[in-house]
Scaffold this motif. Structure first.
Motif, PDB file in Angstrom:
ATOM      1  N   THR A   1       0.841  -1.195   0.000  1.00 26.98           N
ATOM      2  CA  THR A   1       0.000   0.000   0.000  1.00 26.98           C
ATOM      3  C   THR A   1       0.878   1.247   0.000  1.00 26.98           C
ATOM      4  O   THR A   1       1.848   1.317   0.756  1.00 26.98           O
ATOM      5  N   LEU A   2       0.537   2.210  -0.835  1.00 28.42           N
ATOM      6  CA  LEU A   2       1.157   3.532  -0.799  1.00 28.42           C
ATOM      7  C   LEU A   2       0.078   4.504  -0.349  1.00 28.42           C
ATOM      8  O   LEU A   2      -0.980   4.578  -0.964  1.00 28.42           O
ATOM      9  N   ARG A   3       0.358   5.246   0.720  1.00 33.55           N
ATOM     10  CA  ARG A   3      -0.628   6.216   1.196  1.00 33.55           C
ATOM     11  C   ARG A   3       0.122   7.431   1.745  1.00 33.55           C
ATOM     12  O   ARG A   3       1.312   7.357   2.057  1.00 33.55           O
ATOM     13  N   PRO A   4      -0.564   8.578   1.842  1.00 31.48           N
ATOM     14  CA  PRO A   4       0.113   9.806   2.282  1.00 31.48           C
ATOM     15  C   PRO A   4       0.726   9.671   3.668  1.00 31.48           C
ATOM     16  O   PRO A   4       0.178   9.019   4.562  1.00 31.48           O
ATOM     17  N   ILE A   5       1.882  10.286   3.840  1.00 30.76           N
ATOM     18  CA  ILE A   5       2.511  10.311   5.158  1.00 30.76           C
ATOM     19  C   ILE A   5       1.677  11.191   6.080  1.00 30.76           C
ATOM     20  O   ILE A   5       1.021  12.146   5.642  1.00 30.76           O
ATOM     21  N   ARG A   6       1.676  10.867   7.367  1.00 28.05           N
ATOM     22  CA  ARG A   6       0.909  11.647   8.323  1.00 28.05           C
ATOM     23  C   ARG A   6       1.665  11.723   9.649  1.00 28.05           C
ATOM     24  O   ARG A   6       2.594  10.947   9.898  1.00 28.05           O
ATOM     25  N   ARG A   7       1.273  12.648  10.494  1.00 29.89           N
ATOM     26  CA  ARG A   7       1.985  12.859  11.751  1.00 29.89           C
ATOM     27  C   ARG A   7       1.955  11.635  12.652  1.00 29.89           C
ATOM     28  O   ARG A   7       2.896  11.404  13.429  1.00 29.89           O
ATOM     29  N   SER A   8       0.914  10.831  12.563  1.00 34.35           N
ATOM     30  CA  SER A   8       0.828   9.630  13.398  1.00 34.35           C
ATOM     31  C   SER A   8       1.844   8.560  13.009  1.00 34.35           C
ATOM     32  O   SER A   8       1.974   7.551  13.703  1.00 34.35           O
ATOM     33  N   ASP A   9       2.595   8.782  11.919  1.00 35.04           N
ATOM     34  CA  ASP A   9       3.659   7.852  11.525  1.00 35.04           C
ATOM     35  C   ASP A   9       4.947   8.082  12.311  1.00 35.04           C
ATOM     36  O   ASP A   9       5.937   7.376  12.087  1.00 35.04           O
ATOM     37  N   ALA A  10       4.959   9.063  13.188  1.00 38.68           N
ATOM     38  CA  ALA A  10       6.193   9.458  13.862  1.00 38.68           C
ATOM     39  C   ALA A  10       6.907   8.285  14.527  1.00 38.68           C
ATOM     40  O   ALA A  10       8.107   8.070  14.312  1.00 38.68           O
ATOM     41  N   ARG A  11       6.193   7.517  15.331  1.00 39.80           N
ATOM     42  CA  ARG A  11       6.863   6.426  16.062  1.00 39.80           C
ATOM     43  C   ARG A  11       7.406   5.368  15.094  1.00 39.80           C
ATOM     44  O   ARG A  11       8.564   4.951  15.222  1.00 39.80           O
ATOM     45  N   ALA A  12       6.579   4.934  14.152  1.00 36.16           N
ATOM     46  CA  ALA A  12       7.024   3.893  13.216  1.00 36.16           C
ATOM     47  C   ALA A  12       8.191   4.387  12.368  1.00 36.16           C
ATOM     48  O   ALA A  12       9.140   3.643  12.099  1.00 36.16           O
ATOM     49  N   TRP A  13       8.123   5.645  11.936  1.00 36.23           N
ATOM     50  CA  TRP A  13       9.181   6.210  11.105  1.00 36.23           C
ATOM     51  C   TRP A  13      10.497   6.274  11.870  1.00 36.23           C
ATOM     52  O   TRP A  13      11.545   5.854  11.385  1.00 36.23           O
ATOM     53  N   ARG A  14      10.451   6.803  13.098  1.00 37.27           N
ATOM     54  CA  ARG A  14      11.669   6.917  13.897  1.00 37.27           C
ATOM     55  C   ARG A  14      12.244   5.555  14.240  1.00 37.27           C
ATOM     56  O   ARG A  14      13.466   5.352  14.216  1.00 37.27           O
ATOM     57  N   THR A  15      11.364   4.609  14.562  1.00 37.96           N
ATOM     58  CA  THR A  15      11.837   3.267  14.891  1.00 37.96           C
ATOM     59  C   THR A  15      12.555   2.643  13.699  1.00 37.96           C
ATOM     60  O   THR A  15      13.635   2.053  13.844  1.00 37.96           O
ATOM     61  N   ALA A  16      11.961   2.769  12.522  1.00 37.77           N
ATOM     62  CA  ALA A  16      12.582   2.197  11.321  1.00 37.77           C
ATOM     63  C   ALA A  16      13.901   2.879  11.004  1.00 37.77           C
ATOM     64  O   ALA A  16      14.889   2.230  10.642  1.00 37.77           O
ATOM     65  N   ARG A  17      13.949   4.208  11.129  1.00 37.16           N
ATOM     66  CA  ARG A  17      15.180   4.935  10.822  1.00 37.16           C
ATOM     67  C   ARG A  17      16.286   4.589  11.813  1.00 37.16           C
ATOM     68  O   ARG A  17      17.443   4.448  11.427  1.00 37.16           O
ATOM     69  N   ARG A  18      15.946   4.435  13.097  1.00 40.76           N
ATOM     70  CA  ARG A  18      16.965   4.068  14.088  1.00 40.76           C
ATOM     71  C   ARG A  18      17.462   2.649  13.827  1.00 40.76           C
ATOM     72  O   ARG A  18      18.666   2.379  13.880  1.00 40.76           O
ATOM     73  N   ARG A  19      16.531   1.741  13.561  1.00 42.12           N
ATOM     74  CA  ARG A  19      16.901   0.344  13.355  1.00 42.12           C
ATOM     75  C   ARG A  19      17.794   0.171  12.126  1.00 42.12           C
ATOM     76  O   ARG A  19      18.650  -0.707  12.076  1.00 42.12           O
ATOM     77  N   ASN A  20      17.604   1.017  11.122  1.00 39.94           N
ATOM     78  CA  ASN A  20      18.356   0.898   9.874  1.00 39.94           C
ATOM     79  C   ASN A  20      19.416   1.983   9.711  1.00 39.94           C
ATOM     80  O   ASN A  20      19.924   2.206   8.613  1.00 39.94           O
ATOM     81  N   ALA A  21      19.766   2.656  10.813  1.00 38.98           N
ATOM     82  CA  ALA A  21      20.675   3.803  10.726  1.00 38.98           C
ATOM     83  C   ALA A  21      22.003   3.453  10.065  1.00 38.98           C
ATOM     84  O   ALA A  21      22.456   4.143   9.140  1.00 38.98           O
TER      85      ALA A  21
ATOM     86  N   ARG B   1       1.799  -2.841   7.665  1.00 42.92           N
ATOM     87  CA  ARG B   1       2.875  -2.384   8.557  1.00 42.92           C
ATOM     88  C   ARG B   1       3.742  -1.344   7.842  1.00 42.92           C
ATOM     89  O   ARG B   1       4.063  -1.486   6.668  1.00 42.92           O
ATOM     90  N   PHE B   2       4.140  -0.315   8.563  1.00 41.53           N
ATOM     91  CA  PHE B   2       5.019   0.713   8.014  1.00 41.53           C
ATOM     92  C   PHE B   2       6.315   0.065   7.554  1.00 41.53           C
ATOM     93  O   PHE B   2       6.980  -0.641   8.299  1.00 41.53           O
ATOM     94  N   ALA B   3       6.700   0.324   6.283  1.00 37.44           N
ATOM     95  CA  ALA B   3       7.880  -0.335   5.728  1.00 37.44           C
ATOM     96  C   ALA B   3       8.875   0.628   5.108  1.00 37.44           C
ATOM     97  O   ALA B   3      10.002   0.230   4.809  1.00 37.44           O
ATOM     98  N   GLY B   4       8.507   1.879   4.878  1.00 37.47           N
ATOM     99  CA  GLY B   4       9.429   2.815   4.251  1.00 37.47           C
ATOM    100  C   GLY B   4       8.678   3.908   3.522  1.00 37.47           C
ATOM    101  O   GLY B   4       7.528   4.217   3.862  1.00 37.47           O
ATOM    102  N   GLN B   5       9.315   4.475   2.516  1.00 37.74           N
ATOM    103  CA  GLN B   5       8.698   5.565   1.773  1.00 37.74           C
ATOM    104  C   GLN B   5       9.055   5.494   0.298  1.00 37.74           C
ATOM    105  O   GLN B   5      10.121   5.000  -0.080  1.00 37.74           O
ATOM    106  N   VAL B   6       8.154   5.996  -0.524  1.00 38.58           N
ATOM    107  CA  VAL B   6       8.457   6.272  -1.921  1.00 38.58           C
ATOM    108  C   VAL B   6       7.823   7.627  -2.209  1.00 38.58           C
ATOM    109  O   VAL B   6       6.656   7.845  -1.901  1.00 38.58           O
TER     110      VAL B   6
END
Length: 311
Positions: free
Chosen positions: A37-57, A104-109
């Motif tokens: 699924t591709l859908r617009p980014i939103r503020r509620s993605d903050a936790r998932a986004w930060r977790t993914a970025r830290r895990r893949n830093a 599940r949040f997986a990244g961005q395009v």
């Protein structure tokens, strides 16, 4: 489906949209195993986004866009970043999609640098969480984004710029049959310096039925050297990154392990962290606090109402 079966016997991949005919905001869905699924980014993605970025830093750091000396200030919080992206989306210059895999949040395009008028042009960038590698997610997500550009946003040409060293990102454009058209020395500021990029582009005439159909008919992305452009290969080790998302629109992705990840030791990260990181030149986010977190809900668990997305 065996790769040697006749193309006519292979089912065509289909993409559905929440609001047919609307460029933004919209939600794009394809596949069954997994559902992408591709859908617009939103503020509620903050936790998932930060977790993914830290895990893949460590995995993404070599490909992250950086701000050159004298560059303009960038957002310092995830909320500010989302607001900036949404303003650009309302102006029609950027479409910042989140990638979800089975909810599940997986990244961005991200579709960036949208130019109308005589050009009708855009660039695409992406990144993906390494844990989702190896399932064909990234090539499919990029194909969905480009098909959305051609058939809904009515763009004519989409470009992807990749560092010569980014082998995984190069595999994505190979799988999609996107031709190489040039080479740009010192094109984007990546990992602290100006980096060369190989340039790939596709027009609507190149893929009249779309890249998702092409990917499916090629057996999931098997594309031979014939799709390469007339220019000789650059004598550098590897294929490159995707400038479309980072600093222009680079993002991470892996064609073999699906969008940039495969085994961490086998595939280096894609060059484009998030549209956030590149388009906005955002610093790595600070450690999250409980007060700033919102619980992440799967899009599939919420009504198909896009009105709250840009709030």
């Amino acid at each position: 489906m065996r790769p040697d079966e006749p193309l006519r016997s292979r089912p065509r991949e289909r993409m559905t949209t929440a609001t047919p005919g609307r460029a933004w905001p919209n939600v794009l869905i394809s596949g069954t195993d997994p559902v992408v699924t591709l859908r617009p980014i939103r503020r509620s993605d903050a936790r998932a986004w930060r977790t993914a970025r830290r895990r893949n830093a460590a995995w993404l750091a070599p490909w992250d866009a950086t701000v050159p000396p004298g560059g303009e200030a960038r957002p310092t919080t995830f909320g500010a970043l989302v607001r900036r992206l949404n303003r650009a989306a309302r102006r029609g210059t950027t479409y910042p999609f989140v990638i979800e895999v089975d909810g599940r949040f997986a990244g961005q395009v991200s579709i960036n640098n949208i130019v109308r008028g005589s050009a009708q042009f855009a660039s695409v960038g992406y990144w993906i969480d390494q844990q989702f590698a190896g399932r064909g997610v990234m090539p499919r997500a990029v194909a969905m984004a480009i098909d959305h550009c051609f058939f809904t946003a009515r763009l004519h040409r989409v470009e992807v710029c990749i560092r010569p060293e980014n082998t995984n990102s190069l595999r994505v454009v190979e799988k999609l049959g996107i031709r190489e058209i040039g080479y740009a020395p010192r094109f984007l500021h990546i990992d602290g310096d100006w980096r060369d990029h190989r340039i790939f582009a596709v027009t609507k005439e190149d893929a009249p039925r779309g890249l998702l159909a092409r990917l499916t008919e090629a057996g999931g992305g098997r594309v031979g050297p014939a799709v390469r452009g007339a220019l000789p290969p650059v004598p550098v080790g590897g294929l490159g990154a995707l400038a479309g998302g980072r600093v222009a629109s680079a993002a991470a992705d892996s064609s073999r392990y699906v969008d940039e990840p495969a085994p961490p030791t086998a595939y280096p990260p894609w060059e484009a962290a998030t549209d956030l990181h590149t388009l906005m030149n955002l610093r790595r986010p600070p450690p999250p606090t409980h007060s700033s977190h919102q619980s992440h809900k799967s899009f599939r668990d919420t009504p198909l109402d896009l009105r709250p997305i840009l709030r």
